[in-house]
Design an enzyme around this catalytic site. Structure first.
Site, short mmCIF file in Angstrom:
data_model
loop_
_atom_site.label_atom_id
_atom_site.label_comp_id
_atom_site.label_asym_id
_atom_site.label_seq_id
_atom_site.Cartn_x
_atom_site.Cartn_y
_atom_site.Cartn_z
N ASP A 43 0.69 -1.29 0.15
CA ASP A 43 -0.05 0.07 -0.05
C ASP A 43 0.95 1.28 -0.06
O ASP A 43 1.93 1.20 0.96
CB ASP A 43 -1.06 0.10 1.38
N ASP B 159 -4.71 25.88 10.59
CA ASP B 159 -4.98 24.70 9.87
C ASP B 159 -4.15 23.61 10.56
O ASP B 159 -3.10 23.67 10.42
CB ASP B 159 -4.76 24.77 8.43
N GLU C 57 -1.20 18.64 6.38
CA GLU C 57 -0.90 19.55 5.02
C GLU C 57 -0.62 20.88 5.64
O GLU C 57 0.21 21.62 4.96
CB GLU C 57 -1.96 19.33 4.18
N PHE D 179 -11.97 23.73 6.62
CA PHE D 179 -12.36 22.97 5.25
C PHE D 179 -13.59 22.32 5.53
O PHE D 179 -13.78 21.48 6.58
CB PHE D 179 -11.09 21.95 5.16
N THR D 180 -14.53 22.19 4.44
CA THR D 180 -15.49 21.41 4.75
C THR D 180 -15.79 20.62 3.13
O THR D 180 -14.94 20.96 2.33
CB THR D 180 -16.90 22.23 4.69
N GLN E 4 -18.17 20.59 1.41
CA GLN E 4 -18.88 21.20 0.48
C GLN E 4 -18.02 22.31 -0.16
O GLN E 4 -17.91 22.47 -1.47
CB GLN E 4 -19.89 21.95 0.91
N MET F 294 -12.48 24.10 0.42
CA MET F 294 -11.39 25.10 0.74
C MET F 294 -11.30 25.46 2.20
O MET F 294 -12.22 24.99 3.06
CB MET F 294 -12.03 26.43 -0.10
N ASP G 187 -5.87 -4.29 6.06
CA ASP G 187 -6.35 -4.25 7.16
C ASP G 187 -7.87 -4.25 7.00
O ASP G 187 -8.62 -4.64 8.11
CB ASP G 187 -5.91 -3.15 7.81
N ASP H 171 -10.34 -5.91 1.99
CA ASP H 171 -9.09 -6.53 1.80
C ASP H 171 -9.24 -8.00 2.12
O ASP H 171 -8.11 -8.94 1.64
CB ASP H 171 -7.89 -6.06 2.68
#
Lengths: 700, 554, 202
Positions: free
Chosen positions: A317, A354, A358, A386-387, A389, A392, A535, A539
């Site tokens: 993975d 944030d 990231e 951030f949402t 919808q 952003m 996991d 899988d």
């Protein structure tokens, strides 16, 4: 506000629950009683080579009783010791497992389970009754609260809790277990530290994970593996050949006027048959499983460990195995007249609040590479999270001229936002976005609105960060002849870029469980063996299909059921180590077989002149070691034969040194060490023993 | 030209013609074992025998064919020998006794050609050419047929079919053995070998004595005797007899014929598995062992090592012919004992202990360098399986050879194979040495006498057929014991080979990766050579110690 | 093939038919073909390379002959070149070797006796007696001796036949066959041919 530097998390240190090192004399001594118990012929018969030694020992004993002599008794004693040493190897290997099992057993307390009699999703106030954990059956629901021990294996169906799994994994940090998703499995014997969960029991009493672990490490469930069977057949046939060679030697010897006693013939048989590998074979297998346990991997069968050595294709993975879990900002790409600094500052500003990895990486990049001052805070600014919808996030800053809004997010969303506020997204932005995507990155477009109109400032290049050292590991695997395939949900472009950076051989992009399954089947059709980790419940079919399926302990019980190994650390990288352990297991068998057979040459040079130099004095020229007397020569060979078993027990348990290399290089090395070594070493060993033994009265 | 240079040139010339034959003959054999086309003559044979030439057989069916054909052959030949006095061209010889008939029938059907009789004083021309020599053809073809199934086991996937025994048998006889024999038989006659149907006619010699000159269809039988690695001589003296081997040229051709199929079959193997390098590796092992053996025997004979008689006479010429000399005799001796031929142009019993010991050791290697037609290749491939198994473990994978995994089933058959011959040799010799009457058959005393018995059973079980000929073996006990040794030594291994072929053909191949043990490099050549020498050396060391070693180290 | 028979029986019948077909092809047709060609093209060789004396076949140049004095157990005839010792007395119906081992006391004794006998017979020191003169050949029919042994006999033959030694020597030299193709085998002298030439010489 966080200003910590984003660092790749350190590789999880493999917690060793039992020291992986060699064995001490104490361990050997402790196993002696068990080794003697194994002298039961019914037990010995399972190992044809050692059974022949035992029969030889019985014969020499009878012979020594009938015609007592120092020589006869010394040989008899050493033949018995040979069998004991062989059993000792197995006992020591099993002993280590037993120690492990005891640790596990301690966790299996007599838990009282709080069974919910009629639980339904969302139901409240369900009646509960206290029952013994051992009486729980499949499909029962139990409630577990902080401070209580989970009574059996199952899946969390309600609630979320932090759980202490150190009893099984050795890892002291608690883990989160919650209903739904891939972190729902709990294991009997682990302890809930906070909150309350409802668990649906998925194992029968006595068949819980811990029960199976105990059985595995104790070796109770041990069966001979296919390769072990094949090797045993070869060893048995060599034993038969040598038996015939020695039995038929007697009439030849009588003709030569040099008929031999039972003691000498038994000694010759024992010296010739491959006792070294015969004695250590089962210990090697047990130790292979044990080495996996030390790395916190439980193999459900020895067959799986062996298969690991044969793996041709590794499915890995991407996230967590090849790359760090999260993407990181790598570069700011301004558009138009916007400067680097301006874009960096805006990006910095929008990310201060944030807390996503990231976001934090953007802050770090802006401060470290673009010199944005780290003390800035969005004074009075309002963070826009951030949402799903808006797709952003950003910040709204109040100011005199009507305020400033900064947004960062997916290209399409930001473009829409800019357009909505009277701005336009130029082709330059679309180009950069396309370029970043093509390079496997994730573009985050940054825009701001001052006053009325919005404009795009530039693009943040978010990148998957390949774990350090992965390329080298994949190179190693390639040299071992193993193909690596990266599995990712990313689009093919992104996947390709990461695959190239990481140096994997192939990738499967936008992978669905069905794709994975199809890939495994395709590889297997070409005769390849496939290993994978997984996991999730989805899988499970692939894990079952794969030749080596390593389920993460954090995964669902369905995944754990389907795989043939469980990694208690849930570290997907470990697959590579598992492969190496599998190879090491086979190499150890091959090396000791070679060693054992090569030893025979020296033993012949010790014993044959001792037997026949009286009849044909010329044969004394074969006594190249210059051994003292016939009796001392035969005794020395037998003592060497017995002692070499003890000397090699640590090697059998530890496994021979393995470094990834091509087959030809590995073979060269092992032939030199174990083939040539096995040829030469006994000459020296037997000579040394002879130098001592010759002083024993009666052996002169 | 001095002796040494001439000797070297003789060996090098042989190697050169063998090397030149490797590709064309090997490729031709691969073609005839794989093509789907039948020749008209072959179709005619199938019709006469009632065989479906296009059927593909399971290994067990194939095996049934091999065993049935061989059983019928033994019975047929036994009857032929017993009844020869009723047939034409018997030259007045009586029927052969039951023990000797059984022994001889078993001997020729198993490609051994052990002879407890003396050709010129027991066998008529018809029984030689239509009884014994027929088996020279078909027993050689059976060997090639069996190895063809083993190669198919490697090349075929997920099938239970390994070929058609009747087709393989017919093609090898019709397209390979027969044409070559016609050509070489005529070459032999042109070079001085006899080919007639004369009975013994007595002449008065130069010195006025009487000498009975023998006749017979010798050249035609000689060609197949060598080409099919049979070795049964028309005359008692075998290829030492001037009528069977008149000059050094025919001597070299005979050696060439006994080696050529064995040394070319690895090419067939490489061609069929689609990797010529595999063939080169196998032929390299065969070549190394052969060259070493030639060298050792030559040196021992040239220098009369450990031979009082040789030193006294000034050369090891006892039992050797002047026209061949030491070099030509040693070359023949090494080749005949490494190919399961068993023809002799000099008598091994009188070789130096080292040279004679080598001839025994050569046979103990299991006839693999290059071995009998077909049987040599399957013998070395079985040893390769064992070598790959041990070495494969040492590279950390379940061992695989040419893409086929060597698991329990494969190792079972390979182990049984390597177990069979030593068991027959040692048990046979052990029993013989325990029986006072049988010990008395030895001509020589001491360790050399024991070597004669050991040689006999080694030769029989390995289907060689040569002898330390001092031993008197035309007794009921030896005829029976050696006959059984030949039958078991031939057909038990064949059963295991066919079973292994079936097991391999059934498998799905494993792809070759960098982690796969390469089986075409010098490394593997060294490894396989080592395994051969060590496995054989360890098995027979005690017996050799009491025979040739005791004799040599006096 | 009748299909009602059990498979094992059918297989054996097939085998028998196959064997009979091969017996005809390889056991009859093949030797007849070779014999036909041989008799047509290489009659002399195919019939055993006979040698004649006065129009009468006196043997084969391939088969050694006995050159002893008439009578049982009589010694070698000094007027002929002597061949190698033979285990079978140069009887083609009993070819074979002594099969005595390399350290056989019997063989050692025999070699000693032969060496002394040859040396005395030819009037040379024992050191000049070559190996082939004291060892029995493999076939018992070896027609050849080494050039050394031939030359070693020259004086005796010349003396008995009252011929000049040089002439006999020349005769031997003319009969020394070098190695086939220059490098195969050993140089040799065919005793049958040599004695035949000697007889012609008178």
């Amino acid at each position: 506000m966080s200003t910590t530097t984003v660092q790749p998390p350190a590789e999880p240190a493999a917690p060793h629950r039992v020291s992986a090192g060699g064995i001490g004399p104490g361990q050997l001594l402790a196993s002696v009683p068990e080794a003697c118990r194994k002298l039961d012929p019914r037990v010995m018969a399972k190992n044809p080579v050692m059974f022949v030694v035992e029969v030889g020992a019985v014969l020499t004993t009878l012979s020594a009783v009938k015609d007592p002599s120092v020589f006869a008794w010394v040989i008899t004693a050493w033949l018995w010791l040979t069998t004991v040493f062989a059993n000792l190897a197995e006992a020591v290997a099993e002993g280590r497992g037993k120690a492990q099992a005891d640790t596990l057993r301690r966790t299996r307390t007599d838990t009282v389970a709080r069974r919910l009699t009629d639980w339904r999703p969302g139901a409240t106030g369900v009646a509960e009754q206290e029952v013994a954990a051992a009486t729980l059956t499949l499909g029962d629901h139990v409630v577990v609260e902080a401070g209580q021990v989970v009574p059996g294996d199952g899946d969390v169906v309600e609630g979320v809790a932090s759980v202490d799994e150190s009893a099984i994994t050795g890892e002291s940090a608690p883990v989160i277990r919650e209903s739904g998703g891939d972190r729902s499995a709990v294991t009997g014997g682990t302890k809930v530290l906070s909150d309350r969960i409802v668990v649906k029991i998925t194992s029968r009493p006595g068949e819980t994970f811990i029960d199976r672990m105990i059985a595995l490490v104790e070796g109770a469930a041990r069966q001979k593996t296919p390769n072990e069977i094949a090797l045993n057949i070869l060893l048995a046939s060599l034993t038969v050949v040598f038996l015939i060679a020695v039995v038929t030697l007697q009439p030849f010897a009588i003709f030569a006027g040099a008929g031999q006693s039972i003691v000498v013939l038994a000694a010759l048989v024992v010296a010739l048959i491959p006792t070294t590998i015969g004695a250590l074979l089962s210990a090697i297998g047990i130790a292979g499983m044990d080495r996996l346990v030390q790395r916190n991997v439980l193999a459900m069968s020895g067959r799986a460990v062996e298969a690991a050595g044969d793996v041709n294709t590794l499915l890995l993975d991407k996230t967590g195995t090849i790359t760090l879990g999260n993407r990181q900002a790598a570069q700011f790409l301004p558009v138009g007249a916007v400067g680097d600094g301006e874009l960096a500052a805006a990006a910095h500003l929008s990310s201060l609040a944030d807390e996503t990895p990231e976001g934090r990486s953007i802050v770090v990049l802006a401060q470290e590479r673009y010199g944005v001052r780290g003390d800035g805070s969005a004074d009075g600014g309002e963070f826009v999270p951030f949402t799903a919808q808006t797709r952003m996030s950003g910040v709204d800053l109040p100011s005199a001229d009507g305020g400033r809004q900064v947004r960062k997010g997916a290209a399409a969303s930001v473009a829409a936002w800019v357009a909505e506020h009277g701005g336009a997204t130029g082709t330059q932005v679309t180009d950069i976005v396309a370029r970043v995507s093509a390079a496997g990155g994730t573009p985050l477009v940054v825009a701001e609105r001052r006053g009325g109109t919005a404009r795009v400032l530039g693009v943040i290049h978010l990148k998957d960060v390949v774990k350090p050292g992965m390329r080298e590991r994949f190179d190693e695997l390639r040299r071992m002849g193993i193909k690596t395939v990266m599995i990712t949900g990313d689009n093919p472009l992104t996947a390709k870029a990461i695959a190239e950076e990481a140096g994997v051989d192939d990738f499967l992009a936008e992978a669905t469980p069905e794709d994975k399954m199809a890939l495994i089947k395709k590889e297997q059709e070409g005769g390849k063996l496939v290993a994978m980790t997984g996991d999730g419940t989805n899988d499970a079919p692939a894990l079952a299909q794969a030749d080596v399926g390593v389920a993460m302990n954090t995964g669902t019980s369905a995944a754990k059921e389907a795989g043939n190994m469980v990694d208690l650390d849930s570290d997907p990288t470990k697959l590579i180590e598992i492969v190496e352990i599998g190879k090491q297991l086979l190499i150890t068998r091959g090396a000791l077989t070679t060693f054992s057979i090569a030893n025979d040459v020296a033993k012949y040079f010790a014993i044959i002149p001792a037997m026949f130099a009286s009849a044909y004095p010329g044969l004394d020229r074969l006594n190249v070691m210059g051994l003292h007397s016939p009796a001392s020569a035969i005794t020395s060979a037998i003592i060497f034969n017995a002692l070499i078993i003890v000397v090699l027990i640590p090697l059998a348990l530890r496994g021979v040194r393995y470094r990834p290399a091509s087959a030809a290089a590995l073979l060269n090395r092992n032939i030199w060490v174990y083939g040539a070594g096995g040829l030469v070493l006994p000459f020296a060993g037997i000579k040394l023993i002879d130098l001592v033994v010759q002083f024993i009265p009666g052996l002169r | 030209m001095n002796d040494t240079l001439a000797g070297w040139l003789q060996v090098l010339a042989l190697i050169a013609v063998l090397a030149a034959s490797y590709r064309p003959l090997g490729d031709y054999l691969a073609h005839l074992l794989t093509t789907g086309k039948h020749l008209r003559a072959e179709r005619f044979v199938y019709r006469l025998a009632g065989v479906d030439g296009d059927a593909d057989q399971k290994w067990s069916v194939y095996l049934r064919g091999v065993l049935a054909f061989s059983a019928v052959s033994v019975v047929f030949l036994y009857g032929f020998l017993r009844l020869q006095h009723h047939l034409m061209l018997s030259l007045g010889f009586p029927g052969i006794g039951p023990g000797q008939s059984f022994n001889t029938a078993a001997s020729f059907v198993t490609n051994t050609n052990w002879q407890s009789y003396s050709g010129e004083s027991a066998m008529g021309h018809l029984v030689q050419m239509s009884g014994l020599a027929v088996q020279n053809f078909v027993s050689a073809a059976v060997g090639i047929a069996v190895v063809a199934t083993l190669i198919r086991g490697f090349t075929r996937n997920r099938t239970d079919r390994v070929g058609n025994f009747w087709v393989d048998l017919t093609r090898v006889v019709w397209r390979l053995l027969l044409p070559l024999c016609v050509v070489f038989a005529i070459v032999f006659v042109a070079s001085g070998m006899v080919e007639n149907f004369h009975a013994v006619h007595t002449v008065t010699t130069i010195a006025g004595q009487h000498q009975g000159i023998t006749g017979g269809p010798v050249a035609s039988q000689e060609a197949v005797k060598e080409l099919g690695t049979n070795g049964g001589g028309f005359y008692n003296a075998n290829s030492a007899h001037p009528f069977e081997n008149p000059n050094p040229f025919t001597n070299l051709v005979e050696i060439y014929l006994m080696l050529v199929i064995g040394f070319s079959l690895p090419r067939t193997f490489g061609a069929m598995v689609g990797d010529h390098r595999q063939g080169y590796a196998i032929v390299a092992v065969m070549g190394l062992i052969w060259a070493a053996s030639v060298a050792l025997i030559t040196v021992n004979e040239l220098h009369s090592v450990s031979s009082s008689a040789g030193h006294l006479a000034g050369g090891m010429m006892e039992g050797k012919e002047q026209r061949f000399g030491i070099w030509g005799s040693a070359l023949f001796a090494a080749s005949t004992t490494l190919t399961s031929t068993g023809a002799v142009n000099s008598f091994h019993d009188s070789f130096s202990p080292g040279g004679g010991g080598m001839t025994i050791f050569n046979m103990m290697l299991g006839e693999i360098a290059p071995g009998g037609t077909g049987s040599g290749l399957y013998g070395i491939l079985i040893l390769a399986v064992v070598a790959v198994f041990v070495a494969g473990l040492m590279v950390g994978r379940t061992p695989e050879y040419l893409g086929k995994k060597l698991g329990g089933r494969e190792m079972k058959f390979a182990s049984l194979y390597i177990l069979t011959t030593p068991a027959i040799v040692l048990i046979g010799a052990g029993v013989a040495m325990s029986l006072p009457g049988e010990r008395a058959s030895m001509l020589n005393s001491g360790p050399h006498g024991f070597s004669e018995v050991l040689y006999a059973f080694t030769s029989a079980a390995n289907n060689n057929g040569s002898a330390f000929a001092g031993i008197g073996v035309n007794t009921d006990w030896y005829n029976t014991a050696l006959g059984l040794a030949m039958l078991f030594g031939r057909f038990l291994p064949m059963i295991f080979v066919l079973a292994l072929a079936g097991s391999l053909a059934h498998q799905q191949p494993v792809p070759v990766t960098a982690g796969t043990l390469p089986t075409h490099r010098p490394q593997f050549v060294g490894l396989l050579t080592g395994v051969v020498l060590i496995v054989v050396g360890l098995t027979y060391f005690p017996a050799l110690a009491l025979g040739p070693l005791a004799e040599g180290l006096h | 093939m009748p299909s009602h028979l059990p498979p094992a029986v059918r297989t054996h019948l097939t085998a028998l038919r196959m064997l009979l077909v091969f017996t005809v092809i390889t056991g009859i047709a093949y030797p007849l073909l070779v014999t036909g060609v041989a008799q047509a093209a290489f009659r002399h060789q195919a019939d055993g390379s006979p040698v004649e004396r006065g129009g009468r076949v006196v043997g084969s140049s391939l088969l050694g002959e006995d050159f002893t004095l008439p009578g049982k157990d009589a010694g070698p005839d000094p007027k002929w070149f002597q061949p190698r010792p033979s285990a079978g007395g140069y009887d083609p119906t009993a070819s074979g070797a002594s099969n005595l081992g390399p350290n056989s006391p019997v063989l050692i004794k025999a070699i000693k006796q032969r060496k002394a006998a040859v040396a005395a017979f030819d009037g040379v020191p024992e050191s000049r007696v070559p190996a082939d003169a004291v060892t029995a050949s493999g076939s018992g029919l070896d027609p050849d001796i080494s050039p050394a042994y031939a030359y070693e006999q020259v004086d005796r033959v010349a003396r008995v036949r009252h011929l000049p030694a040089a002439e006999v020597h020349r005769l031997v030299a003319g009969h020394v066959r070098s190695r086939s193709l220059g490098f195969l085998g050993e140089p040799r002298v065919d005793v049958v041919d040599l004695n035949l030439a000697l007889a012609r010489l008178g």
